[in-house]
Scaffold this motif. Structure first.
Motif, PDB file in Angstrom:
ATOM      1  N   ASP A   1       0.844  -1.186   0.000  1.00 16.61           N
ATOM      2  CA  ASP A   1       0.000   0.000   0.000  1.00 16.61           C
ATOM      3  C   ASP A   1       0.885   1.244   0.000  1.00 16.61           C
ATOM      4  OD1 ASP A   1       0.887   0.366   2.683  1.00 16.61           O
ATOM      5  OD2 ASP A   1      -0.735  -0.941   3.383  1.00 16.61           O
ATOM      6  N   ALA A   2       0.240   2.428   0.000  1.00 14.85           N
ATOM      7  CA  ALA A   2       0.972   3.693  -0.090  1.00 14.85           C
ATOM      8  C   ALA A   2       1.895   3.909   1.102  1.00 14.85           C
ATOM      9  CB  ALA A   2      -0.013   4.856  -0.220  1.00 14.85           C
ATOM     10  N   ASP A   3       1.516   3.423   2.267  1.00 12.20           N
ATOM     11  CA  ASP A   3       2.359   3.613   3.450  1.00 12.20           C
ATOM     12  C   ASP A   3       3.697   2.902   3.309  1.00 12.20           C
ATOM     13  OD1 ASP A   3       0.404   5.154   4.617  1.00 12.20           O
ATOM     14  OD2 ASP A   3      -0.476   3.473   5.737  1.00 12.20           O
ATOM     15  N   ASP A   4       3.726   1.823   2.536  1.00 13.05           N
ATOM     16  CA  ASP A   4       4.974   1.085   2.346  1.00 13.05           C
ATOM     17  C   ASP A   4       6.018   1.909   1.599  1.00 13.05           C
ATOM     18  OD1 ASP A   4       3.948  -1.053   3.675  1.00 13.05           O
ATOM     19  OD2 ASP A   4       3.386  -2.180   1.872  1.00 13.05           O
ATOM     20  N   LEU A   5       5.594   2.920   0.861  1.00  6.96           N
ATOM     21  CA  LEU A   5       6.547   3.770   0.141  1.00  6.96           C
ATOM     22  C   LEU A   5       7.462   4.527   1.093  1.00  6.96           C
ATOM     23  CD1 LEU A   5       4.267   5.256  -2.664  1.00  6.96           C
ATOM     24  CD2 LEU A   5       6.086   3.560  -2.934  1.00  6.96           C
ATOM     25  N   PHE A   6       7.056   4.677   2.346  1.00  5.66           N
ATOM     26  CA  PHE A   6       7.848   5.435   3.308  1.00  5.66           C
ATOM     27  C   PHE A   6       8.619   4.528   4.264  1.00  5.66           C
ATOM     28  CE2 PHE A   6       4.228   8.015   2.011  1.00  5.66           C
ATOM     29  CZ  PHE A   6       4.880   9.145   1.536  1.00  5.66           C
ATOM     30  N   ARG A   7       8.645   3.233   3.938  1.00  7.90           N
ATOM     31  CA  ARG A   7       9.486   2.311   4.710  1.00  7.90           C
ATOM     32  C   ARG A   7      10.013   1.210   3.784  1.00  7.90           C
ATOM     33  NH1 ARG A   7       4.275   1.914   7.220  1.00  7.90           N
ATOM     34  NH2 ARG A   7       3.025   0.194   6.383  1.00  7.90           N
ATOM     35  N   VAL A   8      10.518   1.653   2.625  1.00  6.68           N
ATOM     36  CA  VAL A   8      11.032   0.723   1.626  1.00  6.68           C
ATOM     37  C   VAL A   8      12.353   0.135   2.109  1.00  6.68           C
ATOM     38  CG1 VAL A   8      11.894   0.487  -0.727  1.00  6.68           C
ATOM     39  CG2 VAL A   8       9.887   1.916  -0.262  1.00  6.68           C
ATOM     40  N   GLY A   9      12.441  -1.187   2.129  1.00  2.02           N
ATOM     41  CA  GLY A   9      13.662  -1.857   2.567  1.00  2.02           C
ATOM     42  C   GLY A   9      14.348  -2.635   1.469  1.00  2.02           C
ATOM     43  N   THR A  10      13.885  -2.504   0.230  1.00  2.00           N
ATOM     44  CA  THR A  10      14.481  -3.211  -0.907  1.00  2.00           C
ATOM     45  C   THR A  10      15.004  -2.200  -1.916  1.00  2.00           C
ATOM     46  OG1 THR A  10      12.304  -3.332  -1.940  1.00  2.00           O
ATOM     47  CG2 THR A  10      13.016  -5.244  -0.645  1.00  2.00           C
ATOM     48  N   LEU A  11      15.832  -2.670  -2.844  1.00  2.00           N
ATOM     49  CA  LEU A  11      16.383  -1.780  -3.862  1.00  2.00           C
ATOM     50  C   LEU A  11      15.349  -1.440  -4.925  1.00  2.00           C
ATOM     51  CD1 LEU A  11      19.940  -3.359  -4.288  1.00  2.00           C
ATOM     52  CD2 LEU A  11      19.240  -1.471  -2.824  1.00  2.00           C
ATOM     53  N   GLY A  12      14.610  -2.453  -5.383  1.00  2.00           N
ATOM     54  CA  GLY A  12      13.553  -2.224  -6.352  1.00  2.00           C
ATOM     55  C   GLY A  12      12.201  -2.274  -5.676  1.00  2.00           C
ATOM     56  N   PHE A  13      11.252  -1.470  -6.171  1.00  2.00           N
ATOM     57  CA  PHE A  13       9.928  -1.488  -5.549  1.00  2.00           C
ATOM     58  C   PHE A  13       8.869  -0.843  -6.439  1.00  2.00           C
ATOM     59  CE2 PHE A  13      12.062   2.392  -4.380  1.00  2.00           C
ATOM     60  CZ  PHE A  13      11.109   3.374  -4.569  1.00  2.00           C
ATOM     61  N   ARG A  14       9.279  -0.145  -7.497  1.00  2.00           N
ATOM     62  CA  ARG A  14       8.310   0.634  -8.262  1.00  2.00           C
ATOM     63  C   ARG A  14       7.491  -0.218  -9.239  1.00  2.00           C
ATOM     64  NH1 ARG A  14       9.832   6.303  -8.344  1.00  2.00           N
ATOM     65  NH2 ARG A  14       8.851   6.483 -10.377  1.00  2.00           N
ATOM     66  N   GLY A  15       8.000  -1.400  -9.612  1.00  2.00           N
ATOM     67  CA  GLY A  15       7.233  -2.288 -10.471  1.00  2.00           C
ATOM     68  C   GLY A  15       7.123  -1.851 -11.916  1.00  2.00           C
ATOM     69  N   GLU A  16       8.059  -1.026 -12.379  1.00  2.00           N
ATOM     70  CA  GLU A  16       7.990  -0.549 -13.753  1.00  2.00           C
ATOM     71  C   GLU A  16       9.241  -0.874 -14.562  1.00  2.00           C
ATOM     72  OE1 GLU A  16       7.871   3.729 -13.830  1.00  2.00           O
ATOM     73  OE2 GLU A  16       9.189   3.882 -12.108  1.00  2.00           O
ATOM     74  N   ALA A  17      10.313  -1.343 -13.904  1.00  2.00           N
ATOM     75  CA  ALA A  17      11.574  -1.555 -14.607  1.00  2.00           C
ATOM     76  C   ALA A  17      11.438  -2.645 -15.664  1.00  2.00           C
ATOM     77  CB  ALA A  17      12.682  -1.897 -13.610  1.00  2.00           C
ATOM     78  N   LEU A  18      10.969  -3.848 -15.274  1.00  2.00           N
ATOM     79  CA  LEU A  18      10.866  -4.953 -16.235  1.00  2.00           C
ATOM     80  C   LEU A  18       9.874  -4.628 -17.345  1.00  2.00           C
ATOM     81  CD1 LEU A  18      11.041  -8.145 -13.987  1.00  2.00           C
ATOM     82  CD2 LEU A  18      12.736  -7.316 -15.625  1.00  2.00           C
ATOM     83  N   ALA A  19       8.766  -3.991 -16.999  1.00  2.00           N
ATOM     84  CA  ALA A  19       7.795  -3.626 -18.028  1.00  2.00           C
ATOM     85  C   ALA A  19       8.396  -2.645 -19.027  1.00  2.00           C
ATOM     86  CB  ALA A  19       6.549  -3.029 -17.378  1.00  2.00           C
ATOM     87  N   SER A  20       9.172  -1.677 -18.544  1.00  2.00           N
ATOM     88  CA  SER A  20       9.795  -0.699 -19.434  1.00  2.00           C
ATOM     89  C   SER A  20      10.858  -1.347 -20.313  1.00  2.00           C
ATOM     90  CB  SER A  20      10.411   0.432 -18.602  1.00  2.00           C
ATOM     91  OG  SER A  20       9.432   1.095 -17.833  1.00  2.00           O
ATOM     92  N   ILE A  21      11.651  -2.234 -19.715  1.00  2.00           N
ATOM     93  CA  ILE A  21      12.694  -2.911 -20.482  1.00  2.00           C
ATOM     94  C   ILE A  21      12.079  -3.785 -21.568  1.00  2.00           C
ATOM     95  CG2 ILE A  21      14.542  -4.628 -20.320  1.00  2.00           C
ATOM     96  CD1 ILE A  21      15.061  -3.554 -17.460  1.00  2.00           C
ATOM     97  N   ALA A  22      11.058  -4.559 -21.197  1.00  2.00           N
ATOM     98  CA  ALA A  22      10.434  -5.464 -22.161  1.00  2.00           C
ATOM     99  C   ALA A  22       9.745  -4.710 -23.291  1.00  2.00           C
ATOM    100  CB  ALA A  22       9.439  -6.370 -21.444  1.00  2.00           C
ATOM    101  N   GLU A  23       9.331  -3.478 -23.069  1.00  2.00           N
ATOM    102  CA  GLU A  23       8.628  -2.692 -24.086  1.00  2.00           C
ATOM    103  C   GLU A  23       9.559  -2.255 -25.211  1.00  2.00           C
ATOM    104  OE1 GLU A  23       5.357  -1.290 -25.831  1.00  2.00           O
ATOM    105  OE2 GLU A  23       5.270  -2.086 -23.787  1.00  2.00           O
ATOM    106  N   ILE A  24      10.861  -2.104 -24.951  1.00  2.00           N
ATOM    107  CA  ILE A  24      11.781  -1.548 -25.942  1.00  2.00           C
ATOM    108  C   ILE A  24      12.889  -2.532 -26.301  1.00  2.00           C
ATOM    109  CG2 ILE A  24      11.345   0.850 -25.316  1.00  2.00           C
ATOM    110  CD1 ILE A  24      13.776   0.739 -23.486  1.00  2.00           C
ATOM    111  N   SER A  25      12.639  -3.825 -26.126  1.00  2.00           N
ATOM    112  CA  SER A  25      13.655  -4.826 -26.436  1.00  2.00           C
ATOM    113  C   SER A  25      12.987  -6.167 -26.689  1.00  2.00           C
ATOM    114  CB  SER A  25      14.650  -4.955 -25.270  1.00  2.00           C
ATOM    115  OG  SER A  25      14.006  -5.486 -24.121  1.00  2.00           O
TER     116      SER A  25
END
Length: 685
Positions: A83-107
């Protein structure tokens, strides 16, 4: 006006890709972060043609379940926040959920993954955003992602890519940051099927740093450790001898994430103020650990910039920790010979007991030089070169006579008396070497002895035993006084050794427990004066010389405006000015230690330090620059001949400085040649 409509997912993903995926290195960064989050112990990276043709990253992490593979490449799908509250206690390097989708879109992307409890793996292919079916495949536990033909369907982006070498440089930097952040993970990097890095898991962070940047830099690192409430600062900063022309070797990690933060980089630069030359940047490898809720990592698409809840406190913690460490460390430059070249070596940073073995580098004795001695010496020299003397011999004779006259004149000077050896310096009007000339002669009425090498002192004072009856008689008298036979070996009378020897009227040579120390007399005195003047400025008690008749100084319009704008800072330094009409200012006082500099010339030189930029300089920076200039001009210069007492004063004041190892401009004040290196150079080892 066209109607508003919802953009299709393909366009949305391409827009997101433009924000997240700038070049192949961006793909490497995102996939490495996912592999680290998966708990991997080994990560293998392979690229071809700088990453534009192929990027393959394989890990041995927890893997992805087959039913989750399609979601992994879906826009804003993630398992790391709920949920939105988790954005203020992120403990991992990745969390936005858009990297793989963006990569797969242009390759053209292929994912293969297997969980630990599965008997087989599964793969998924995505071409330009078109998702295929999940199919079984053979693969080890973990995840492997292949990205081919990056930007193949966005030629506008692809044409902005640089050469293979440039893109590979960015890929290598992204790899370096990830490998530095996680030293206990085994990383490999290949380019065009050639191994670039093979980094087994390291026991210490220093070991991983040495793998990338070499043992020499690793040995020159200063360990940093500090905890303030819930914020822990640790890592290494480099000895000031190691610096770069840019800030690319400043690695800052927050909770394992590489970040860029201008405030922290500014604190780092401030900590090195006065230790580095202008235009040079420090090297640092620093880690910050703090609660996730104390920082917002969701302020940049690539997650490089963060926002601290209490940034000012972290800034102060870093600056204070580094400055305290520098003040308690020996940052004296040490010279190491390697293949005939002299280059700086990292100094010892922790206080350790001095080694017991210690060799005398130079044996000294002092003789008393008198007019009669000088005359006899000159006579002996003349008799030895009588007759038809070659040109070389006459030149040597002339030089010796000139030196003898200089020594004689030097000996007749009144002796110097060290007035103070604490942090308080003589008042205005005293000698600028921080010593004061005595008005009385020595108690014995004679002239002070000169610091000369033993053989030179012996010959200059007593002559050769084979020339002249007077010299022979003096030698016999000394031998009898010491209980030796008249024809026994002669020895110089015992005397106090000088603190250091001046060479070429610019360097002082002395020793410490480790070896020989060569001191730059101007740089050292500049540092001493700078710290003295800085303390006086802070206390508001700078000695100033008032002019009986204020002096008018004509400046340009911009110079006059800059000088009058900086009146407050100039006044703190003892320079008092006021407008006199037009572009002329009236100068009524100046620093007493610059008594030899004409007031008008001093003010013009000060105005040059004020800068010509549209924005006025920071008040603290301006004051510091003016302190640098004044201390530089007041210090003794290269070429100034010093008496033994003046040398003693400099050497003793050296140990009272906070940063005696560097002048205010960042140049080293001394170089140390260790005894081991000297022995090796002279073939003793």
């Amino acid at each position: 006006m066209p109607a508003i409509k919802q953009l299709p997912p393909s366009v949305i993903n391409k827009i997101a890709a433009g924000e997240v995926i700038e070049r192949p290195a961006s793909v490497v960064k995102e996939l490495l972060e996912n592999a680290i989050d998966a708990g991997s112990t080994r990560i293998d990276v392979s690229v071809a043609k700088g990453g534009l043709e192929l990027i393959r990253i394989a890990d041995d992490g927890c893997g992805i379940a087959p039913e989750d593979l399609p979601l992994a490449v879906a826009s804003h799908a993630t398992s790391k926040i709920q949920d939105a509250d988790d954005l203020f206690r992120v403990g991992t390097l990745g969390f936005r959920g858009e990297a793989l989708a963006s990569i797969a879109e242009i390759s053209q992307t292929t994912m293969r993954s297997r969980t630990g409890d599965a008997t087989a793996g599964f793969e998924l292919e995505v071409h330009g955003g078109a998702v295929g079916d999940v199919a079984p495949c053979g693969c080890p536990v973990g995840t492997s992602i292949e990205v081919r033909n990056l930007f193949y369907n966005t030629p506008v982006r692809r044409k902005f890519m640089r050469t293979t070498q440039t893109e590979m440089g960015h890929v290598s930097e992204a790899f370096t940051r990830a490998a530095l952040a996680c030293p206990r993970i085994h990383f490999t990097l290949r380019h065009n099927d050639k191994i670039v890095h093979d980094l087994p898991a390291a026991e210490t962070w220093r070991e991983r740093i040495a793998t990338f940047f070499g043992e020499e830099l690793s040995e020159g690192l200063i360990a940093i450790e500090n905890r303030d409430a819930q914020v822990q600062l640790s890592g290494y900063v480099a000895d000031p001898q190691f610096s770069r022309g840019n800030n690319r070797m400043q690695y800052l990690f927050l909770n394992g994430r590489h970040i860029r933060d201008r405030a922290l980089q500014h604190a780092l630069g401030e900590a090195y103020r006065g230790l580095l030359l202008t235009g040079r940047f420090p090297i640092a490898f620093l880690r910050l650990q703090m609660p996730a809720e104390a920082v917002d990592v969701n302020v940049h698409p690539a997650k490089l910039e963060v926002r601290f809840v209490d940034g000012g406190r972290i800034y102060s913690q870093m600056l204070g920790t580094l400055r305290s460490k520098f003040l308690s460390s020996d940052l004296t430059a040490r010279v190491r010979f390697d293949h005939g070249d002299a280059r700086p070596e990292a100094s010892a940073h922790d206080t350790t007991s001095a080694r017991s073995h210690r060799r005398e580098l130079v044996e000294w004795a002092k003789g008393q030089l008198s007019p009669s001695t000088s005359a006899s010496t000159s006579t002996s020299t003349s008799s030895a070169t009588a007759g038809e003397t070659p040109v070389e011999a006459r030149d040597t004779q002339t030089e010796r006579e000139r030196q003898a006259e200089l020594d004689l004149d030097y000996a007749r000077r009144p002796p110097l008396e060290i007035t103070r050896l604490d942090r308080s310096w003589p008042a205005a009007g005293t000698v600028r070497y921080a010593v004061e000339r005595a008005t009385d002669e020595t108690e014995s009425g004679g002239m002070p002895e000169l610091p000369l090498p033993a053989t030179a002192a012996w010959r200059a004072t007593h002559g050769d035993a084979t020339h002249g009856d007077a010299a022979h008689g003096d030698a016999a008298h000394r031998d009898a006084a010491h209980g030796d036979a008249p024809n026994g070996p002669a020895a110089p009378p015992p005397s106090r050794r000088p603190t250091a020897l001046q060479v070429q009227n610019r360097y002082l040579i002395t020793e410490d427990e480790s070896g020989m120390v060569v001191i730059d007399q101007h740089a050292l005195h500049e540092r001493i004066l700078y710290e003295h003047l800085r303390e006086k400025v802070l206390e508001g008690v700078v000695e100033r010389q008032r002019l009986l008749v204020p002096e008018t100084v004509h400046l340009t319009a911009s110079e006059a405006a800059a000088a009058l704008d900086a009146r407050e800072a100039l006044s703190r330094l003892g320079i008092e000015i006021e407008p006199f009409g037009g572009d002329t200012v009236l100068m009524s006082s100046y620093p007493a230690m610059l008594g030899r500099t004409p007031p008008a010339e001093l003010l013009r030189q000060v105005v040059e330090q004020l800068g010509t930029d549209a924005a006025p300089p920071d008040r603290r920076d301006l004051l510091d620059e003016l302190l640098h200039m004044i201390s530089c001009k007041a210090a003794i210069k290269a070429g100034d001949r010093l008496s033994m007492e003046e040398i003693d004063a400099l050497i003793q004041q050296r140990h009272l400085c906070q940063d005696s190892h560097h002048c205010p401009h960042g140049r080293p004040t001394a170089l140390v040649f260790s005894r081991d290196e000297l022995d090796r150079r002279f073939k003793r080892t």
